[in-house]
Design a protein around this motif. Structure first.
Motif, PDB file in Angstrom:
ATOM      1  N   UNK A 287       0.850  -1.189   0.000  1.00  0.00           N
ATOM      2  CA  UNK A 287       0.000   0.000   0.000  1.00  0.00           C
ATOM      3  C   UNK A 287       0.885   1.238   0.000  1.00  0.00           C
ATOM      4  N   UNK A 288       0.303   2.333  -0.420  1.00  0.00           N
ATOM      5  CA  UNK A 288       1.031   3.591  -0.434  1.00  0.00           C
ATOM      6  C   UNK A 288       0.085   4.767  -0.580  1.00  0.00           C
TER       7      UNK A 288
ATOM      8  N   UNK B 290       0.754   9.704 -11.667  1.00  0.00           N
ATOM      9  CA  UNK B 290       0.910   8.296 -11.287  1.00  0.00           C
ATOM     10  C   UNK B 290       0.201   7.394 -12.293  1.00  0.00           C
ATOM     11  N   UNK B 291      -1.027   7.746 -12.622  1.00  0.00           N
ATOM     12  CA  UNK B 291      -1.805   6.944 -13.575  1.00  0.00           C
ATOM     13  C   UNK B 291      -1.141   6.973 -14.950  1.00  0.00           C
ATOM     14  N   UNK B 292      -0.767   8.138 -15.421  1.00  0.00           N
ATOM     15  CA  UNK B 292      -0.126   8.273 -16.732  1.00  0.00           C
ATOM     16  C   UNK B 292       1.171   7.466 -16.797  1.00  0.00           C
ATOM     17  N   UNK B 293       1.971   7.528 -15.744  1.00  0.00           N
ATOM     18  CA  UNK B 293       3.232   6.796 -15.706  1.00  0.00           C
ATOM     19  C   UNK B 293       3.001   5.302 -15.869  1.00  0.00           C
ATOM     20  N   UNK B 294       1.971   4.780 -15.227  1.00  0.00           N
ATOM     21  CA  UNK B 294       1.698   3.344 -15.333  1.00  0.00           C
ATOM     22  C   UNK B 294       1.031   2.973 -16.659  1.00  0.00           C
ATOM     23  N   UNK B 295       0.307   3.901 -17.265  1.00  0.00           N
ATOM     24  CA  UNK B 295      -0.255   3.633 -18.582  1.00  0.00           C
ATOM     25  C   UNK B 295       0.835   3.618 -19.655  1.00  0.00           C
TER      26      UNK B 295
ATOM     27  N   UNK C  27      -1.445  -6.090 -10.256  1.00  0.00           N
ATOM     28  CA  UNK C  27      -2.499  -5.095 -10.409  1.00  0.00           C
ATOM     29  C   UNK C  27      -2.348  -4.030  -9.331  1.00  0.00           C
ATOM     30  N   UNK C  28      -2.763  -2.816  -9.660  1.00  0.00           N
ATOM     31  CA  UNK C  28      -2.743  -1.695  -8.724  1.00  0.00           C
ATOM     32  C   UNK C  28      -4.105  -1.020  -8.772  1.00  0.00           C
ATOM     33  N   UNK C  29      -4.640  -0.713  -7.593  1.00  0.00           N
ATOM     34  CA  UNK C  29      -5.912   0.000  -7.474  1.00  0.00           C
ATOM     35  C   UNK C  29      -5.685   1.282  -6.688  1.00  0.00           C
ATOM     36  N   UNK C  30      -6.567   2.238  -6.888  1.00  0.00           N
ATOM     37  CA  UNK C  30      -6.510   3.445  -6.057  1.00  0.00           C
ATOM     38  C   UNK C  30      -7.903   3.865  -5.626  1.00  0.00           C
ATOM     39  N   UNK C  31      -7.921   4.568  -4.500  1.00  0.00           N
ATOM     40  CA  UNK C  31      -9.099   5.256  -3.992  1.00  0.00           C
ATOM     41  C   UNK C  31      -8.578   6.582  -3.477  1.00  0.00           C
TER      42      UNK C  31
ATOM     43  N   UNK D  84      -6.145   9.162  -2.782  1.00  0.00           N
ATOM     44  CA  UNK D  84      -4.677   9.149  -2.752  1.00  0.00           C
ATOM     45  C   UNK D  84      -4.096   7.826  -2.248  1.00  0.00           C
ATOM     46  N   UNK D  85      -4.926   6.848  -1.960  1.00  0.00           N
ATOM     47  CA  UNK D  85      -4.450   5.546  -1.492  1.00  0.00           C
ATOM     48  C   UNK D  85      -4.304   4.597  -2.670  1.00  0.00           C
ATOM     49  N   UNK D  86      -3.165   3.895  -2.737  1.00  0.00           N
ATOM     50  CA  UNK D  86      -2.957   2.877  -3.760  1.00  0.00           C
ATOM     51  C   UNK D  86      -2.659   1.543  -3.076  1.00  0.00           C
ATOM     52  N   UNK D  87      -3.151   0.480  -3.711  1.00  0.00           N
ATOM     53  CA  UNK D  87      -2.927  -0.882  -3.239  1.00  0.00           C
ATOM     54  C   UNK D  87      -2.442  -1.691  -4.425  1.00  0.00           C
ATOM     55  N   UNK D  88      -1.330  -2.382  -4.249  1.00  0.00           N
ATOM     56  CA  UNK D  88      -0.790  -3.237  -5.296  1.00  0.00           C
ATOM     57  C   UNK D  88      -0.822  -4.690  -4.858  1.00  0.00           C
ATOM     58  N   UNK D  89      -0.954  -5.578  -5.845  1.00  0.00           N
ATOM     59  CA  UNK D  89      -0.974  -7.017  -5.595  1.00  0.00           C
ATOM     60  C   UNK D  89      -0.251  -7.710  -6.734  1.00  0.00           C
ATOM     61  N   UNK D  90       0.600  -8.681  -6.387  1.00  0.00           N
ATOM     62  CA  UNK D  90       1.193  -9.520  -7.425  1.00  0.00           C
ATOM     63  C   UNK D  90       1.511 -10.895  -6.877  1.00  0.00           C
ATOM     64  N   UNK D  91       1.768 -11.798  -7.820  1.00  0.00           N
ATOM     65  CA  UNK D  91       2.125 -13.176  -7.506  1.00  0.00           C
ATOM     66  C   UNK D  91       3.481 -13.473  -8.133  1.00  0.00           C
ATOM     67  N   UNK D  92       4.242 -14.352  -7.482  1.00  0.00           N
ATOM     68  CA  UNK D  92       5.520 -14.798  -8.030  1.00  0.00           C
ATOM     69  C   UNK D  92       5.884 -16.136  -7.396  1.00  0.00           C
ATOM     70  N   UNK D  93       6.821 -16.812  -8.020  1.00  0.00           N
ATOM     71  CA  UNK D  93       7.260 -18.105  -7.490  1.00  0.00           C
ATOM     72  C   UNK D  93       7.987 -17.937  -6.167  1.00  0.00           C
TER      73      UNK D  93
END
Length: 104
Positions: free
Chosen positions: A7-8, A18-23, A42-46, A48-57
């Motif tokens: 989170x951030x 932030x959105x433009x940079x990721x696009x 994936x990253x979501x925002x509400x 000024x809050x952002x939440x990221x989630x990912x998977x890896x081995x």
């Protein structure tokens, strides 16, 4: 498969950047994520809050590759002017979240 959530907070007036940079993510950054073994990122925002989630081995492997990657260092430097990650005050490491529920 290991999972990470982070989170951030977007700095005031920086959400559109932030959105433009990721696009317009750098192809080298996408390759760095692949090298780290990161999938389903994936990253979501509400507001000024952002939440990221990912998977890896392996989170340990992903973190090691990230720390050694010049492109990841450049990306983090750029993001530092746009957002602040929620980190542990003592270590400055990204806060860990424990999964307590999952539905497939």
């Amino acid at each position: 498969m290991e999972k990470r959530v982070w989170t951030g907070k977007i700095l005031p007036g920086k959400l559109e950047e932030y959105i433009r940079t990721h696009q317009q993510i750098w192809p080298e950054m996408t390759e760095a994520l692949n090298t780290q073994g990161i999938h389903n990122y994936t990253i979501w925002n509400n507001n000024d809050t952002v939440i990221g989630y990912y998977e890896c081995e392996s989170l340990q492997y992903a973190d090691k590759v990230k720390q050694e990657s010049e492109i990841c260092k450049r990306w983090a430097e750029m993001m530092g002017g746009i957002m602040v990650l929620d980190a542990e005050p003592e270590t400055n490491e990204i806060k860990s979240y424990q999964q307590i529920f999952g539905h497939k």
